[in-house]
Design a protein around this motif. Structure first.
Motif, PDB file in Angstrom:
ATOM      1  N   LEU A  45       0.823  -1.200   0.000  1.00  0.00           N
ATOM      2  CA  LEU A  45       0.000   0.000   0.000  1.00  0.00           C
ATOM      3  C   LEU A  45       0.864   1.259   0.000  1.00  0.00           C
ATOM      4  N   LEU A  49       0.736   4.068  -2.973  1.00  0.00           N
ATOM      5  CA  LEU A  49       0.323   5.435  -2.652  1.00  0.00           C
ATOM      6  C   LEU A  49       1.478   6.415  -2.613  1.00  0.00           C
ATOM      7  N   LYS A 249      -2.508   9.792   4.217  1.00  0.00           N
ATOM      8  CA  LYS A 249      -3.169   8.612   3.639  1.00  0.00           C
ATOM      9  C   LYS A 249      -3.470   7.556   4.695  1.00  0.00           C
ATOM     10  N   GLN A 252      -6.155   5.017   4.100  1.00  0.00           N
ATOM     11  CA  GLN A 252      -5.947   4.120   2.961  1.00  0.00           C
ATOM     12  C   GLN A 252      -4.797   3.142   3.187  1.00  0.00           C
ATOM     13  N   GLU A 256      -7.265  -3.906   3.531  1.00  0.00           N
ATOM     14  CA  GLU A 256      -8.728  -3.962   3.516  1.00  0.00           C
ATOM     15  C   GLU A 256      -9.277  -5.193   4.215  1.00  0.00           C
TER      16      GLU A 256
END
Length: 290
Positions: A45, A49, A249, A252, A256
């Motif tokens: 991630l 990002l 971020k 995010q 998940e």
């Protein structure tokens, strides 16, 4: 300049609109973890990002011990590590505390084992060699016949009866375990007082909530914070860019698969325990505080 505290940092995060800083260019390698684990997911991630022109590349590893070794050797620029493993390493600094790892002692649901004591003299995988789970398994001193398999191999060995249990330190639910039906966790909170006495408050009680892996009740176990670390010679520009990414971020940067039990919480990013913040990271947290 006022000292950085959690309160002042929290107040400062309300004014994050001041993120107009230009980002440094270049490529940073982050030592992650095993595929299917939160370390590698989190590193991926960060990679996805990372703000142009900065590139972050995630590297698969065996876990905390491997990550710190790669950092020490200069083969990685950033690394994820359990805080207990990081405390053993000299010459590293932190960019932030990211989330919590849960120590998970996994058996087949059909097995007769109800406590860790039932596993004495039984074959148990205590994490992959070079992982944080391996260090924690050593510190738990469970009295088992030790094996050291990567998670996927350990799950296969558990299913085939080659081992009686496996120890894993990771997020909840760990996808690889979530796919393995017919498993359950054994409580580990009984080992917490000795661990805290011998190694300090880096260990804390956490509960794996009812429903995770099909559990019919909460299972108390041991939690350990994760740190994003680097060498002190990482430039202040890079350190600042990573801090801006972590703060801006945050929502995010939680894989998940998490059920709300893991977090990348701006309130705790600066709480890195015995590992000092990189000066450039501390300066950026202060700048964001205003």
């Amino acid at each position: 300049m006022k000292p950085l505290t959690r309160r002042t940092f929290l107040l400062g995060t309300l004014a994050l609109t001041a993120c107009g800083s230009s980002e440094p260019s270049g490529t940073l390698k982050i030592a992650g973890g095993e595929p299917g684990g939160f370390y590698f997911d989190f590193a991926s991630l960060l990679s996805d990002l990372s703000p142009a022109p900065l590139t972050i590349t995630a590297v698969q590893t065996g876990g905390s011990g491997d990550n710190l070794k790669l950092l020490r050797e200069g083969s990685a620029d950033l690394a994820l590590s359990l805080s207990d493993s990081a405390h053993l390493e000299s010459g590293i600094v932190a960019l932030g505390r990211v989330y919590e790892n849960y120590l998970q002692l996994v058996v087949l649901d059909s097995s007769p084992y109800r406590s860790a004591a039932d596993l004495i003299d039984k074959p148990v995988s205590l994490g992959a060699a070079g992982s944080g789970a391996a260090l924690q398994g050593e510190r738990l001193a469970l009295g088992v016949r030790e094996e050291h398999y990567p998670l996927r191999n350990a799950v296969d060995a558990l299913k085939s009866g080659e081992i009686a249990a496996l120890l894993w330190s990771g997020g909840v639910p760990t996808p690889e375990l979530n796919k393995a039906s017919g498993i359950r966790l054994l409580p580990l909170d009984g080992y917490l007082p000795r661990l805290r006495q011998d190694y300090g408050k880096v260990y804390e009680r956490v509960d794996v909530r009812m429903g995770v892996y099909g559990s019919r009740m909460d299972v108390p176990t041991i939690g350990t914070p994760n740190l994003l670390v680097c060498r002190p010679d990482l430039s202040a520009e890079y350190a600042g860019a990573i801090v801006r990414l972590l703060v801006a971020k945050a929502a995010q940067l939680v894989p998940e698969q998490a059920l709300g039990t893991q977090y990348l919480d701006v309130r705790s990013l600066i709480d890195t325990g015995k590992v000092p913040l990189h000066p450039g990271a501390a300066a950026e947290y202060r700048r964001l505080h205003g």
